[in-house]
Motif scaffolding. Structure first.
Motif: not given
Length: 215
Positions: A62-68, A90-94, A86-87
């Motif tokens: 359920s997280r949305t922060d890419p680093a997490e 740019g999160a998916h690319q990261t 929802r992210l």
């Protein structure tokens, strides 16, 4: 034969049972705001380590922060991520740059016509789309496991427009899955509550579902 992802796996025994009856992917649910099947990251890592190739081990997050999300995948050792919320742009690319060997599955909660465009856009960013019946806009978000169906005509339109394979989830069971397949024509199916009794994977219900899927 339709691919089937059995979700809400709670133990290595449930994983083995699902694999025995033909599951091609197993869903392991981490912390969620609501819904069934949540287990600890330690349990997820233990189960994932025992899932043999080519069965996919899928972490539901359920997280949305890419680093997490990246850190969570590394702790759990799964080979696929199911992104239930929802992210940010740019999160998916990261995530993909950091985890090049990990498949990305984006959940789209089908609530209306806007979901068709949302899924079509996101399908360019990920390896698969999963259509479910939750509602991430609620105060307590529903990100899956509702046991409800949604408008399959919208799902069928998403399948036609998607640039990635589409999995269908939400309220499926042995009684309605043939109709769902005929109407939506998905790449695969995702099942949780429809094969469970009192929260546990029910062998008889799983067999009935797999037989229905097989025709």
């Amino acid at each position: 034969m339709q691919r089937v992802k059995v979700c809400c796996i709670g133990s290595s025994e449930e994983a083995a049972l699902a694999i025995r009856y033909g599951a091609s992917a197993l869903g392991l649910v981490s912390e969620m705001p609501s819904g069934p099947g949540v287990i600890s990251e330690a349990e997820i890592a233990e189960i994932a380590a025992r899932i043999p190739p080519p069965i996919a081990s899928v972490l539901l997050t359920s997280r949305t922060d890419p680093a997490e999300i990246i850190a969570q995948q590394r702790r759990c050792g799964v080979n696929a991520l199911q992104l239930c919320d929802r992210l940010p742009r740019g999160a998916h690319q990261t995530i993909r740059r950091a985890l090049p060997g990990v498949s990305l599955i984006q959940v789209v909660h089908v609530k209306g016509a806007a979901s068709v465009e949302e899924a079509q856009t996101l399908s360019r960013e990920v390896d698969a789309i999963l259509l479910d019946s939750g509602n991430p806009s609620l105060r307590v978000k529903e990100l899956g496991g509702t046991g409800r169906t949604h408008d399959w005509s919208l799902s069928a339109e998403i399948v036609k427009r998607s640039h990635a394979p589409v999995f269908l989830a939400g309220g499926l069971n042995a009684e309605n899955v043939r109709q769902a397949i005929a109407q939506v024509q998905p790449f695969g199916l995702d099942i949780c509550t429809g094969v469970r009794t009192a929260g546990a994977l029910d062998e008889a219900r799983l067999v009935a579902f797999m037989e229905a899927v097989g025709g």
